[in-house]
Design a protein around this motif. Structure first.
Motif: not given
Length: 64
Positions: A6-7, A22-26, A37-38, A44-47
């Motif tokens: 994940x790191x 910031x775009x990735x976060x949105x 992330x697929x 793990x996506x939430x982490x």
């Protein structure tokens, strides 16, 4: 701290720069995931999202 897999994803995303993170976060919040992330579990996506937000909060505080 995140497990190495994940790191590695977080580091890959961060290499694209603050604006892109910031775009990735949105996008992640809208359930549109970057390719790296697929295949990662929901948990793990939430982490990863939480880690990205944490990293960006440090940058935003340093700008003030």
């Amino acid at each position: 701290m995140l497990e190495p897999k994940l790191q590695s994803i977080v580091e890959r995303l961060c290499r694209d720069g603050c604006q892109q993170v910031n775009i990735y976060i949105q996008e992640i919040e809208a359930l549109r995931y970057p390719e790296s992330m697929l295949g990662v579990s929901d948990q793990d996506q939430k982490r990863i999202l939480a880690e990205l937000k944490s990293i960006m909060s440090v940058y935003e505080q340093s700008e003030n």
